[in-house]
Design a protein around this motif. Structure first.
Motif, PDB file in Angstrom:
ATOM      1  N   LEU A 143       0.827  -1.200   0.000  1.00 59.27           N
ATOM      2  CA  LEU A 143       0.000   0.000   0.000  1.00 59.27           C
ATOM      3  C   LEU A 143       0.860   1.248   0.000  1.00 59.27           C
ATOM      4  N   PRO A 144       0.461   2.300  -0.645  1.00 64.97           N
ATOM      5  CA  PRO A 144      -0.846   2.481  -1.258  1.00 64.97           C
ATOM      6  C   PRO A 144      -0.914   2.082  -2.736  1.00 64.97           C
ATOM      7  N   ASN A 145       0.231   1.936  -3.439  1.00 63.49           N
ATOM      8  CA  ASN A 145       0.127   1.790  -4.893  1.00 63.49           C
ATOM      9  C   ASN A 145       1.188   0.873  -5.506  1.00 63.49           C
ATOM     10  N   ILE A 146       1.595  -0.161  -4.792  1.00 63.51           N
ATOM     11  CA  ILE A 146       2.652  -1.059  -5.262  1.00 63.51           C
ATOM     12  C   ILE A 146       2.123  -2.488  -5.322  1.00 63.51           C
ATOM     13  N   ILE A 147       2.484  -3.200  -6.387  1.00 63.01           N
ATOM     14  CA  ILE A 147       2.192  -4.622  -6.494  1.00 63.01           C
ATOM     15  C   ILE A 147       3.529  -5.355  -6.544  1.00 63.01           C
ATOM     16  N   ASN A 148       3.705  -6.336  -5.676  1.00 68.43           N
ATOM     17  CA  ASN A 148       4.914  -7.144  -5.649  1.00 68.43           C
ATOM     18  C   ASN A 148       4.577  -8.545  -6.148  1.00 68.43           C
ATOM     19  N   ILE A 149       5.294  -9.004  -7.173  1.00 65.60           N
ATOM     20  CA  ILE A 149       5.088 -10.334  -7.725  1.00 65.60           C
ATOM     21  C   ILE A 149       6.364 -11.134  -7.500  1.00 65.60           C
ATOM     22  N   ASP A 150       6.268 -12.197  -6.695  1.00 70.98           N
ATOM     23  CA  ASP A 150       7.406 -13.078  -6.433  1.00 70.98           C
ATOM     24  C   ASP A 150       7.241 -14.323  -7.292  1.00 70.98           C
ATOM     25  N   ILE A 151       8.268 -14.642  -8.075  1.00 67.80           N
ATOM     26  CA  ILE A 151       8.205 -15.762  -9.008  1.00 67.80           C
ATOM     27  C   ILE A 151       9.276 -16.786  -8.649  1.00 67.80           C
ATOM     28  N   ILE A 152       8.897 -18.043  -8.673  1.00 67.00           N
ATOM     29  CA  ILE A 152       9.858 -19.139  -8.611  1.00 67.00           C
ATOM     30  C   ILE A 152       9.819 -19.793  -9.983  1.00 67.00           C
ATOM     31  N   GLU A 153      10.972 -19.815 -10.642  1.00 68.18           N
ATOM     32  CA  GLU A 153      11.033 -20.317 -12.012  1.00 68.18           C
ATOM     33  C   GLU A 153      11.441 -21.786 -12.046  1.00 68.18           C
ATOM     34  N   ARG A 154      11.013 -22.458 -13.111  1.00 67.58           N
ATOM     35  CA  ARG A 154      11.436 -23.830 -13.369  1.00 67.58           C
ATOM     36  C   ARG A 154      12.857 -23.789 -13.919  1.00 67.58           C
ATOM     37  N   GLU A 155      13.642 -24.752 -13.542  1.00 65.71           N
ATOM     38  CA  GLU A 155      15.005 -24.860 -14.045  1.00 65.71           C
ATOM     39  C   GLU A 155      15.113 -26.119 -14.897  1.00 65.71           C
ATOM     40  N   PRO A 156      15.708 -26.007 -16.098  1.00 65.97           N
ATOM     41  CA  PRO A 156      15.881 -27.205 -16.917  1.00 65.97           C
ATOM     42  C   PRO A 156      16.836 -28.182 -16.236  1.00 65.97           C
ATOM     43  N   LEU A 157      16.488 -29.459 -16.301  1.00 62.62           N
ATOM     44  CA  LEU A 157      17.286 -30.497 -15.654  1.00 62.62           C
ATOM     45  C   LEU A 157      17.978 -31.370 -16.693  1.00 62.62           C
ATOM     46  N   VAL A 158      17.271 -31.678 -17.800  1.00 66.81           N
ATOM     47  CA  VAL A 158      17.827 -32.528 -18.852  1.00 66.81           C
ATOM     48  C   VAL A 158      17.434 -31.983 -20.218  1.00 66.81           C
ATOM     49  N   LEU A 159      18.162 -32.431 -21.224  1.00 64.66           N
ATOM     50  CA  LEU A 159      17.854 -32.097 -22.613  1.00 64.66           C
ATOM     51  C   LEU A 159      17.436 -33.374 -23.332  1.00 64.66           C
ATOM     52  N   VAL A 160      16.381 -33.263 -24.133  1.00 68.13           N
ATOM     53  CA  VAL A 160      15.897 -34.401 -24.914  1.00 68.13           C
ATOM     54  C   VAL A 160      15.937 -34.008 -26.385  1.00 68.13           C
ATOM     55  N   PRO A 161      16.736 -34.714 -27.209  1.00 64.59           N
ATOM     56  CA  PRO A 161      16.748 -34.412 -28.644  1.00 64.59           C
ATOM     57  C   PRO A 161      15.384 -34.716 -29.258  1.00 64.59           C
ATOM     58  N   TYR A 162      14.895 -33.798 -30.090  1.00 62.42           N
ATOM     59  CA  TYR A 162      13.578 -33.972 -30.711  1.00 62.42           C
ATOM     60  C   TYR A 162      13.555 -33.233 -32.047  1.00 62.42           C
ATOM     61  N   VAL A 163      13.482 -33.944 -33.135  1.00 59.54           N
ATOM     62  CA  VAL A 163      13.339 -33.422 -34.491  1.00 59.54           C
ATOM     63  C   VAL A 163      14.303 -32.256 -34.775  1.00 59.54           C
ATOM     64  N   GLY A 164      15.569 -32.485 -34.589  1.00 55.52           N
ATOM     65  CA  GLY A 164      16.565 -31.476 -34.908  1.00 55.52           C
ATOM     66  C   GLY A 164      16.699 -30.351 -33.901  1.00 55.52           C
ATOM     67  N   SER A 165      15.981 -30.400 -32.822  1.00 52.44           N
ATOM     68  CA  SER A 165      16.108 -29.394 -31.767  1.00 52.44           C
ATOM     69  C   SER A 165      16.161 -30.115 -30.422  1.00 52.44           C
ATOM     70  N   TYR A 166      16.087 -29.362 -29.356  1.00 53.31           N
ATOM     71  CA  TYR A 166      16.203 -29.949 -28.021  1.00 53.31           C
ATOM     72  C   TYR A 166      15.056 -29.471 -27.133  1.00 53.31           C
ATOM     73  N   LEU A 167      14.527 -30.399 -26.369  1.00 47.42           N
ATOM     74  CA  LEU A 167      13.505 -30.072 -25.379  1.00 47.42           C
ATOM     75  C   LEU A 167      14.207 -29.856 -24.042  1.00 47.42           C
TER      76      LEU A 167
END
Length: 140
Positions: A84-108
């Motif tokens: 208050l009076p005029n602030i919005i706080n957004i706390d984010i927890i992000e996903r972290e990549p753990l592995v790579l999977v080859p898929y049709v010439g690119s990676y997941l």
């Protein structure tokens, strides 16, 4: 009634009157703070949230805002707080990549819960293990 109770009642009445008669623009969002974001930029988070700077902090729908921010596959958890009076706080927890999977010439890029975070052709500077031999037709 005791004198103390009368003073407290008068003070509360004064506070409520001030809040209701105060200019409504006082509670319009002026600042959106985003923390915990490494992959999702501050601008992207603000855009995904659907919040506008002339919106009243008491009239935002936290559930709808969270649902909008969850459009980004990198976002795992969110907490929205009003400052208050005029602030919005957004706390984010992000996903972290753990592995790579080859898929049709690119990676997941896949996290620890098996969720595909990103599809990318480049894996430069990433030191993640590969999972080969998976057979699947589609994924979400």
């Amino acid at each position: 009634m005791t004198k103390t109770f009368k003073y407290i009642l008068f003070f509360l009445l004064l506070v409520f009157t001030t809040v209701f008669w105060w200019p409504p623009s006082l509670f319009n969002i002026k600042t959106i703070n985003v923390t915990g974001n490494n992959r999702v930029s501050q601008q992207e988070s603000s855009d995904f949230s659907g919040l506008s700077y002339q919106q009243n902090v008491f009239r935002i729908n936290s559930k709808e805002t969270m649902k909008s921010i969850f459009q980004s596959p990198y976002v795992e958890k969110i907490k929205i707080r009003r400052g208050l009076p005029n602030i919005i706080n957004i706390d984010i927890i992000e996903r972290e990549p753990l592995v790579l999977v080859p898929y049709v010439g690119s990676y997941l890029f896949v996290d620890s819960h098996g969720i595909v975070i990103e599809i990318n052709n480049s894996i430069a500077d990433l030191k993640l293990p590969f999972i080969n031999g998976l057979k699947f037709n589609t994924f979400n």
